[in-house]
Design an enzyme around this catalytic site. Structure first.
Site, PDB file in Angstrom:
ATOM      1  N   GLU A  81      -7.055  82.903 -16.482  1.00 21.22           N
ATOM      2  CA  GLU A  81      -5.720  82.551 -15.998  1.00 21.22           C
ATOM      3  C   GLU A  81      -4.704  83.487 -16.637  1.00 21.22           C
ATOM      4  O   GLU A  81      -4.972  84.096 -17.676  1.00 21.22           O
ATOM      5  CB  GLU A  81      -5.344  81.124 -16.439  1.00 21.22           C
ATOM      6  CG  GLU A  81      -6.314  80.048 -16.028  1.00 21.22           C
ATOM      7  CD  GLU A  81      -5.885  78.637 -16.463  1.00 21.22           C
ATOM      8  OE1 GLU A  81      -6.029  77.729 -15.646  1.00 21.22           O
ATOM      9  OE2 GLU A  81      -5.417  78.446 -17.601  1.00 21.22           O
ATOM     10  N   ASP A  85       3.060  76.960 -19.435  1.00 20.19           N
ATOM     11  CA  ASP A  85       3.177  78.429 -19.526  1.00 20.19           C
ATOM     12  C   ASP A  85       4.588  79.022 -19.399  1.00 20.19           C
ATOM     13  O   ASP A  85       5.354  78.607 -18.535  1.00 20.19           O
ATOM     14  CB  ASP A  85       2.391  79.109 -18.396  1.00 20.19           C
ATOM     15  CG  ASP A  85       1.046  78.505 -18.131  1.00 20.19           C
ATOM     16  OD1 ASP A  85       0.622  77.631 -18.884  1.00 20.19           O
ATOM     17  OD2 ASP A  85       0.418  78.915 -17.139  1.00 20.19           O
ATOM     18  N   SER A 110       2.287  79.382 -12.154  1.00 18.40           N
ATOM     19  CA  SER A 110       2.756  80.502 -12.977  1.00 18.40           C
ATOM     20  C   SER A 110       2.895  81.811 -12.220  1.00 18.40           C
ATOM     21  O   SER A 110       2.213  82.052 -11.220  1.00 18.40           O
ATOM     22  CB  SER A 110       1.816  80.694 -14.165  1.00 18.40           C
ATOM     23  OG  SER A 110       2.036  79.648 -15.087  1.00 18.40           O
TER      24      SER A 110
HETATM   25  C1  FRU Z   1      -2.374  77.867 -17.311  1.00 14.56           C
HETATM   26  C2  FRU Z   1      -2.248  77.268 -15.919  1.00 14.56           C
HETATM   27  C3  FRU Z   1      -2.068  78.359 -14.900  1.00 14.56           C
HETATM   28  C4  FRU Z   1      -1.368  77.648 -13.776  1.00 14.56           C
HETATM   29  C5  FRU Z   1      -0.472  76.701 -14.530  1.00 14.56           C
HETATM   30  C6  FRU Z   1      -0.233  75.403 -13.831  1.00 14.56           C
HETATM   31  O1  FRU Z   1      -1.971  77.026 -18.337  1.00 14.56           O
HETATM   32  O2  FRU Z   1      -3.369  76.477 -15.639  1.00 14.56           O
HETATM   33  O3  FRU Z   1      -3.266  78.974 -14.494  1.00 14.56           O
HETATM   34  O4  FRU Z   1      -0.643  78.527 -12.945  1.00 14.56           O
HETATM   35  O5  FRU Z   1      -1.085  76.469 -15.780  1.00 14.56           O
HETATM   36  O6  FRU Z   1       0.747  74.657 -14.487  1.00 14.56           O
END
Ligand code: FRU
Length: 497
Positions: A204, A22, A79
């Protein structure tokens, strides 16, 4: 170039090496766009998360910087977002030296292993040098886990209407809103989403901000809400909701009140645009809503055939909000910063009644190009576009006008057998704006295509891995084909060609 580098995009951000997912903490300050990203600097698959960092003057050419945040005894750095605290409301800056404040999720792998549910909490860090080096706040976490298993990805924004900081995070099947005066003490405001939207996965990476409806003075609030799995074409996807916000509660418009899993409010219907959010602190004289996403899908992201590095971001995009027949829709177009890299070219073409094929000159290819054109649909029922090479690899996409469905089919696009999920089915997307002429804009950058139909009403982003570059672009119709305003450009970025 090393063999491996043939899959590296030329004008999309990729890390020099290792794993990325992300985009995080995107903000603009003093002429520089900052992009942080979920990063594991020791392998090319997901692992203990850091925030990598890159900067750019135009969101096209990026320079990778030192890692911004590293995991510690409280956990991995998941994230989150960042804001410029101009008035030093947090007190974390010095006089005349306001801080940039980031909020991220601490993910405690020990707690997770022990089977606890409270292993994710929200924490902040601040930077006094415009985002290059960061100090974690001493009283972290600033939001403890309230007993929710998935509780993450805080996105902060300044609410210019109610004059306070807002934050939205995702908690499994809902978005939760908070507000703050000082970025350290946060009050929960409300929750949204249990009754509406796609729920075939975990919510998310949300985003929440006001937007002006085009050609009016009306302001609506936009909630972007990614989920995985459960995207429109399977795996990861990013849906949105439009409504009103009174400083406390988000009330969706009628059309957004009880959406089923297969609704059609998605920022992108392709399989490779996930966890995207918008830049903060864009100057009001610019006024754009600028977005960028991770150009992959959790279905196969860790298996794609690049060894040294994995994943790329999408192009930066401008989002606009339009109202048509009491329906609010987000449109996306490539950010105009790409323009200066474009130069118009002519390609040789061969055509007959129902088809045309454009061919790249010898020693050249169509792997860094933009195409723009319009097709009057008239009698056409099936319209197919294809990018192909001499080995008969081809990426096919197009429109069936009878059911107004677009599709992308990458079954024969090149390397596909690294994951059985990559080509399990082809992607489809509804045509949102159904005018008599189809407008097509697409951009190819070696291993990706970003297609913006009808001025960005329907967007499809997908990745592919041909062993040889595509050199031909064809348009085939099942009846007489007319093409208007064909513009083909080569996209050149300094030092990378
Ligand atoms: C989305 C996610 C987020 C998390 C991150 C972990 O792709 O699963 O929810 O913060 O990736 O790398």
């Amino acid at each position: 170039i090393v063999d491996e580098e043939k899959f590296r995009p030329a004008f999309h951000f990729t890390p020099q090496a290792h794993w990325m997912n992300d985009p995080n903490g995107m903000f603009f300050l003093n002429g520089t766009y900052h992009l942080y990203f979920q990063y594991y600097p020791e392998d090319n698959v997901w692992g203990p998360m850091h925030w990598g960092h890159a900067t750019s003057k135009d969101m096209i050419e990026w320079q990778q910087r030192e890692i911004a945040l590293k995991p510690d005894e409280k956990g991995y750095i998941f994230s989150g977002s960042a804001v410029y605290d101009k008035n030093n409301t947090s007190g974390l800056g010095r006089e005349n030296d306001p801080p940039v404040v980031a909020m991220f999720t601490y993910h405690d792998p020990k707690g997770e292993k022990e089977g606890k549910i409270n292993y994710q909490s929200q924490a902040i860090a601040f930077s006094l040098d415009s985002g290059y080096t960061w100090t974690k706040y001493k009283n972290n976490p600033v939001i403890k886990n309230p007993g929710l298993k998935d509780f993450r990805d805080p996105k902060m924004t300044w609410d210019p209407i109610h004059k306070k900081w807002l934050m939205v995070l995702s908690a499994n099947d809902r978005s939760i809103f908070y507000s703050s005066e000082n970025l350290k003490d946060w009050q929960k405001l409300s929750e949204f989403g249990m009754q509406t939207g796609a729920h075939d996965g975990v919510w998310e990476c949300p985003d929440f901000f006001p937007m002006k409806v085009e050609d009016s003075e009306e302001i609506k609030w936009v909630l972007i809400q990614s989920l995985n799995p459960g995207g429109y074409n399977g795996g990861s996807g990013t849906q949105y909701f439009i409504g009103d916000f009174d400083g406390k509660t988000f009330t969706p418009e009628r059309n957004f009140k009880d959406l089923k899993d297969k609704h059609n409010y998605w920022l992108d219907f392709g399989r490779d645009n996930y966890a995207g959010v918008t830049w903060s602190n864009i100057p009001s004289k610019d006024g754009r809503t600028l977005f960028l996403g991770w150009m992959s899908n959790w279905l196969y992201a860790q298996e794609v055939p690049t060894e040294k590095w994995r994943s790329s971001m999408t192009l930066p995009r401008e989002l606009t909000l339009k109202k048509t027949n009491s329906d609010y829709r987000i449109f996306s177009t490539p950010a105009r910063e790409l323009e200066k890299y474009k130069s118009a070219i002519q390609l040789q073409s061969k055509r007959d009644q129902n088809k045309v094929v454009f061919t790249a000159p010898a020693q050249s290819d169509l792997m860094s190009n933009e195409f723009n054109f319009a097709i009057p649909l008239k009698e056409i029922k099936k319209l197919q576009f294809s990018l192909s090479n001499s080995q008969n690899d081809s990426l096919k996409f197009g429109l069936n006008t009878e059911d107004h469905q677009f599709y992308v089919n990458r079954k024969k696009s090149g390397l596909i057998d690294f994951s059985d999920k990559f080509t399990q089915k082809f992607s489809t997307a509804p045509r949102i704006v159904k005018s008599d002429t189809l407008k097509v804009n697409f951009i190819v950058d070696r291993t990706s295509i970003e297609i913006f139909y009808d001025d960005g009403a329907t967007v499809m982003t997908e990745i592919f891995f041909p062993e040889e570059p595509y050199t031909k672009f064809g348009i085939h119709a099942d009846s007489k084909l007319e093409i208007e305003n064909m513009e083909i450009s080569r996209i050149n970025t300094d030092g990378k060609e």
